[in-house]
Design a protein around this motif. Structure first.
Motif, short mmCIF file in Angstrom:
data_model
loop_
_atom_site.label_atom_id
_atom_site.label_comp_id
_atom_site.label_asym_id
_atom_site.label_seq_id
_atom_site.Cartn_x
_atom_site.Cartn_y
_atom_site.Cartn_z
N ASP A 34 9.27 2.96 2.12
CA ASP A 34 8.32 2.21 1.12
C ASP A 34 7.64 3.11 0.03
N TYR A 35 7.27 4.31 0.35
CA TYR A 35 6.84 5.11 -0.57
C TYR A 35 7.36 6.48 -0.12
N ASN A 40 0.10 6.97 -3.07
CA ASN A 40 0.71 5.71 -3.38
C ASN A 40 0.76 4.59 -2.45
N ALA A 41 0.73 4.84 -1.35
CA ALA A 41 0.84 3.82 -0.18
C ALA A 41 -0.75 3.40 0.09
N ASN A 43 -2.90 3.50 -2.08
CA ASN A 43 -3.38 2.72 -3.48
C ASN A 43 -2.92 1.37 -3.49
N ASN A 44 -1.78 0.75 -3.05
CA ASN A 44 -0.79 -0.11 -3.19
C ASN A 44 -1.20 -1.18 -1.67
N ASP A 46 -3.19 -3.12 1.21
CA ASP A 46 -4.05 -4.14 1.30
C ASP A 46 -5.18 -3.75 2.45
#
Length: 361
Positions: A34-35, A40-41, A43-44, A46
């Motif tokens: 995914d990253y 970045n993981a 930040n994105n 939930d």
């Protein structure tokens, strides 16, 4: 075979954390994930998501110049790595690479986050810093609550402006001081860790005049003493050398020291309520290895004087009590430690895959 292994790990994680999605981060060359970057993981993600960080020879994360960077955590997530000492101990993980993280800053908004199975020890300046900073580095108004740091290998850990922090089952090793507790922190629990420091330093130290609030230091194995710790409950620990330096008003019970009593409580440490402690123990009699090195060597010998001396008759040290240390910091999910295949599969016959796994709760 590599993709099959990753699929199985993600499937196990999905089943164990079905209430939120699982995100996979992998910076191995040619990997599909995914990253690539852990930041970045985060930040994105939930709130409540689980982030699995795959073992790699590369650090998470670097900037465009290839320099290691600090990662910031300001939301509730669970970050899971594969553990440590994976090649040194038996039946750990199929992939022996650890998930190496340079530095992580846990700040405002990260309540209820968990870090487990990560490697913060591969660099001499690696650390975890808990405070109330925002994502942009400015000072926030709210302290992070209920942070859990468990089953990691760590160089240094700093706890400021935090409440209900649980630090358990970690291997924390540095040439200086493994853990700093600021007086702005409260209700910290430090238990069942192996804490190793350089000979001239303390394993846990505090602020100059600060008094800790509702802090418990329990069932740890420490290669050195404490410095400027005040107002804490200190019980069921094994101290390999060292004592208390400038430590006042602590409740010190059922610990075992290799140092004699007069040296454990020097003149600059006063008003400590001490009961049922053992002094002058012989280190060679404590553990299965006379001079412990890896985490497994700190397990108690059959006739260890630390057996049963803790409160309510528990063993002292990291492997005692209700939450004993887990070798190699394997996360509390099933771990695949062996995988074999029949080779390249075909659309007709498929491919035979045999895995060996065990739970590490």
């Amino acid at each position: 075979m590599t993709r099959t292994f990753y699929f199985l790990v993600v499937l196990i994680l999905s089943l164990s954390q079905s209430y939120a999605k699982v995100i996979r981060v992998d910076n191995n060359e040619g990997a599909s994930a995914d990253y690539i970057k852990l930041q970045n993981a985060i930040n994105n993600a939930d709130p409540g998501d689980s982030i699995y960080v795959v073992g790699s020879p590369n650090y998470y994360d670097t900037n465009t110049q290839g320099r290691l960077v600090e990662i910031r955590l300001n939301k509730e997530v669970i970050i899971i790595g594969p553990g440590y000492f994976l090649g040194e101990n038996n039946n750990t993980q199929f992939n022996k690479q650890t998930a190496k993280v340079y530095q992580i800053n846990i700040g405002e908004g990260a309540d209820n986050s968990i870090l487990t199975g990560l490697d913060f020890n591969a660099s001499s300046s690696s650390y975890i810093n808990i405070n109330r900073e925002r994502l942009d580095g400015s000072q926030g108004n709210n302290s992070p609550n209920n942070i859990t740091i468990t089953r990691n290998i760590i160089d240094e850990l700093y706890i400021y402006h935090a409440s209900n922090t649980l630090v358990e089952r970690n291997y924390i090793s540095t040439n200086v001081n493994p853990i700093f507790l600021d007086e702005t922190s409260s209700r910290s629990v430090i238990r069942n860790n192996i804490l190793r420091s350089g000979n001239r330093y303390a394993t846990i130290y505090g602020d100059f005049q600060g008094v800790l609030s509702n802090t418990v230091i329990s069932n740890n194995t420490l290669t050195n003493g404490l410095y400027r710790i005040r107002g804490a409950t200190i019980q069921n620990n094994i101290f390999i050398t060292g004592g208390f330096n400038d430590c006042d008003d602590n409740n010190v019970k059922n610990n075992i020291f290799t140092t004699v009593e007069d040296a454990v409580f020097p003149e600059n440490s006063t008003a400590n309520d001490a009961e049922n402690n053992i002094f002058g123990a012989v280190q060679a009699n404590l553990f299965i290895a006379p001079t412990p090195s890896l985490d497994r060597d700190f397990q108690l010998a059959d006739q260890s004087p630390a057996r049963g001396i803790g409160i309510d008759g528990v063993d002292a040290g990291a492997f005692g009590g209700t939450s004993p240390y887990k070798i190699s910091g394997l996360p509390g999910i099933p771990a695949i430690y062996d995988l074999t295949t029949s080779g390249i599969g075909t659309p007709t016959d498929g491919m035979s895959v045999t895995i060996k796994a065990r739970s590490h709760n």
